[in-house]
Design a protein around this motif. Structure first.
Motif, PDB file in Angstrom:
ATOM      1  N   ILE A 143     -10.218   3.013  -2.649  1.00  0.00           N
ATOM      2  CA  ILE A 143     -10.138   1.942  -3.652  1.00  0.00           C
ATOM      3  C   ILE A 143      -9.384   2.397  -4.903  1.00  0.00           C
ATOM      4  O   ILE A 143      -8.692   1.595  -5.539  1.00  0.00           O
ATOM      5  CB  ILE A 143     -11.555   1.437  -3.995  1.00  0.00           C
ATOM      6  CG1 ILE A 143     -12.149   0.733  -2.765  1.00  0.00           C
ATOM      7  CG2 ILE A 143     -11.540   0.491  -5.185  1.00  0.00           C
ATOM      8  CD1 ILE A 143     -13.575   0.254  -2.946  1.00  0.00           C
ATOM      9  N   ASP A 144      -9.485   3.668  -5.258  1.00  0.00           N
ATOM     10  CA  ASP A 144      -8.752   4.151  -6.443  1.00  0.00           C
ATOM     11  C   ASP A 144      -7.243   3.951  -6.250  1.00  0.00           C
ATOM     12  O   ASP A 144      -6.538   3.504  -7.166  1.00  0.00           O
ATOM     13  CB  ASP A 144      -9.083   5.617  -6.720  1.00  0.00           C
ATOM     14  CG  ASP A 144      -8.828   6.521  -5.511  1.00  0.00           C
ATOM     15  OD1 ASP A 144      -8.803   6.016  -4.370  1.00  0.00           O
ATOM     16  OD2 ASP A 144      -8.648   7.736  -5.713  1.00  0.00           O
ATOM     17  N   LYS A 145      -6.749   4.232  -5.047  1.00  0.00           N
ATOM     18  CA  LYS A 145      -5.306   4.050  -4.770  1.00  0.00           C
ATOM     19  C   LYS A 145      -4.952   2.557  -4.753  1.00  0.00           C
ATOM     20  O   LYS A 145      -3.858   2.161  -5.173  1.00  0.00           O
ATOM     21  CB  LYS A 145      -4.928   4.701  -3.444  1.00  0.00           C
ATOM     22  CG  LYS A 145      -4.983   6.229  -3.477  1.00  0.00           C
ATOM     23  CD  LYS A 145      -4.535   6.821  -2.162  1.00  0.00           C
ATOM     24  CE  LYS A 145      -4.436   8.346  -2.240  1.00  0.00           C
ATOM     25  NZ  LYS A 145      -5.722   8.993  -2.538  1.00  0.00           N
ATOM     26  N   HIS A 146      -5.864   1.740  -4.280  1.00  0.00           N
ATOM     27  CA  HIS A 146      -5.610   0.294  -4.243  1.00  0.00           C
ATOM     28  C   HIS A 146      -5.481  -0.264  -5.661  1.00  0.00           C
ATOM     29  O   HIS A 146      -4.623  -1.113  -5.934  1.00  0.00           O
ATOM     30  CB  HIS A 146      -6.741  -0.420  -3.510  1.00  0.00           C
ATOM     31  CG  HIS A 146      -6.750  -0.146  -2.039  1.00  0.00           C
ATOM     32  ND1 HIS A 146      -7.724  -0.607  -1.200  1.00  0.00           N
ATOM     33  CD2 HIS A 146      -5.882   0.568  -1.262  1.00  0.00           C
ATOM     34  CE1 HIS A 146      -7.471  -0.209   0.038  1.00  0.00           C
ATOM     35  NE2 HIS A 146      -6.361   0.502   0.018  1.00  0.00           N
ATOM     36  N   SER A 182     -13.251   0.353 -10.772  1.00  0.00           N
ATOM     37  CA  SER A 182     -12.666  -0.558 -11.762  1.00  0.00           C
ATOM     38  C   SER A 182     -12.948  -0.044 -13.173  1.00  0.00           C
ATOM     39  O   SER A 182     -12.054  -0.034 -14.038  1.00  0.00           O
ATOM     40  CB  SER A 182     -13.245  -1.969 -11.603  1.00  0.00           C
ATOM     41  OG  SER A 182     -12.907  -2.511 -10.366  1.00  0.00           O
ATOM     42  N   ALA A 183     -14.182   0.375 -13.388  1.00  0.00           N
ATOM     43  CA  ALA A 183     -14.537   0.906 -14.712  1.00  0.00           C
ATOM     44  C   ALA A 183     -13.703   2.147 -15.027  1.00  0.00           C
ATOM     45  O   ALA A 183     -13.195   2.298 -16.152  1.00  0.00           O
ATOM     46  CB  ALA A 183     -16.029   1.234 -14.741  1.00  0.00           C
ATOM     47  N   SER A 184     -13.521   3.019 -14.037  1.00  0.00           N
ATOM     48  CA  SER A 184     -12.715   4.227 -14.255  1.00  0.00           C
ATOM     49  C   SER A 184     -11.258   3.883 -14.552  1.00  0.00           C
ATOM     50  O   SER A 184     -10.582   4.600 -15.295  1.00  0.00           O
ATOM     51  CB  SER A 184     -12.775   5.126 -13.011  1.00  0.00           C
ATOM     52  OG  SER A 184     -14.086   5.567 -12.791  1.00  0.00           O
ATOM     53  N   ALA A 185     -10.781   2.791 -13.957  1.00  0.00           N
ATOM     54  CA  ALA A 185      -9.378   2.378 -14.150  1.00  0.00           C
ATOM     55  C   ALA A 185      -9.199   1.497 -15.387  1.00  0.00           C
ATOM     56  O   ALA A 185      -8.089   1.036 -15.659  1.00  0.00           O
ATOM     57  CB  ALA A 185      -8.894   1.633 -12.913  1.00  0.00           C
ATOM     58  N   GLY A 186     -10.285   1.237 -16.111  1.00  0.00           N
ATOM     59  CA  GLY A 186     -10.185   0.413 -17.315  1.00  0.00           C
ATOM     60  C   GLY A 186     -10.052  -1.067 -17.025  1.00  0.00           C
ATOM     61  O   GLY A 186      -9.509  -1.820 -17.848  1.00  0.00           O
TER      62      GLY A 186
END
Length: 321
Positions: A143-146, A182-186
């Protein structure tokens, strides 16, 4: 075996009973929660891999297939029916089918495929040599890459929306991870829940004006009716990005995901190992490492997005539609 002995055995074949011949036939029963291109490709991959390993339908392999058409109750009925048929292996595609098959088949090996979180779904206690009768392949999403891909397609994105069925254990697990990533990605995450495919259109409409893009996980209910989300995306210039590459062919802008045919081939390899005598509990649960970028420039244009040309250079497949 000497040539003389082999010739002798072959000469006996015309006189062998159908029951004796049938004893050499293997029996695989395959259950699938719903039919959509990704899961159908997975099933095809299983069958093709078995054929390559020498287990061919109509020759030495009995093949039984049923779809639950998205209904968990039907999936349970199929699992009980298959358990009564006593096949050599039950193959269960997607989490709801895998859970019901594992519960119904006490003595029959169950090989799951396209299951996101087999530990969370309590299909196995460990991924390494899980023991018992259940093993398979999992498709936990990166999900991080997505989300990095979502940011490249919609650079000013601040809020994303997702649609899922809380009745699917795999989706619940993925949404929990999506909240964290999502939280990590802002990014702010908005959720819309559905219980059946007829609710997808209204769920997608509920996100209009509240999110900058829709990101779809591999929820089987939603993917089976994804055209409704695509329609809302095109009508409202709201970008739709997916986790599943087959959804790009159906109208999403992009996906950075697995090739589900390859996932099926990997699953078929496990099934073949069991048919050849290996104990399922000795076979590690396998993950999928290979990722491919699929891109649909036409969909991007219809949803009001101008794609970075570098994405086209990185894409494994550029599709229309």
């Amino acid at each position: 075996m000497s040539k003389k002995l082999l010739v002798g055995l072959l000469s006996l074949l015309p006189f062998m009973s159908p029951a004796a011949l049938a004893a050499d036939e293997k029996f695989v029963a395959i259950t699938q929660i719903v039919e959509h291109p990704a899961l159908d490709a997975c099933r095809k991959g299983v069958q093709d891999e078995l054929a390559e390993r020498g287990f061919k339908v109509g020759e030495n392999l009995k093949w039984m297939y049923e779809s639950a058409q998205g209904n968990p109750t039907t999936a349970n009925q199929i699992a009980k029916k298959f358990a009564g048929e006593e096949p050599d292996v039950i193959v269960a595609i997607a989490t709801p089918s895998a859970i019901t098959a594992a519960a119904a088949a006490r003595n029959t090996p169950v090989v799951f495929s396209a299951v996101t979180d087999p530990l969370g779904a309590k299909l196995v206690k460990t991924l390494k040599k899980p023991g018992g009768k259940v093993t398979g392949t999992m498709d936990m999403l990166p999900i991080d890459k997505h989300l990095q891909l979502v940011k490249r397609i919609v650079p000013d994105v601040k809020t994303i929306g997702t649609i899922y069925n809380p009745g699917e254990a795999n989706s619940v697990s993925l949404v929990e991870r999506l909240k964290e990533e999502s939280a990590s990605a802002g990014l702010i995450l908005r959720e819309a829940a559905v219980t059946k495919s007829s609710e997808i259109l209204n769920a997608a409409r509920s996100l209009v004006g509240k999110v900058d893009a829709i990101y779809l996980l591999t929820d089987n209910t939603v993917i089976s009716g994804v055209e409704a989300v695509i329609k809302v995306g095109e009508q409202n210039k709201l970008p739709v990005i997916a986790a599943d590459t087959d959804t790009v062919t159906r109208g999403a802008i992009a996906a950075y995901g697995f090739n589900y045919y390859d996932v099926g081939r990997q699953t078929g390899g496990i099934v073949a190992d069991i048919l050849e005598g290996k104990a399922p509990g000795d076979i590690d649960v396998q993950g999928v490492e290979k990722l491919e970028l699929y891109l649909n420039p036409g969909a991007a244009e219809r949803m009001g997005v101008k794609l970075d040309p570098k994405l086209s250079e990185e894409a494994k497949e550029i599709v229309g539609g």
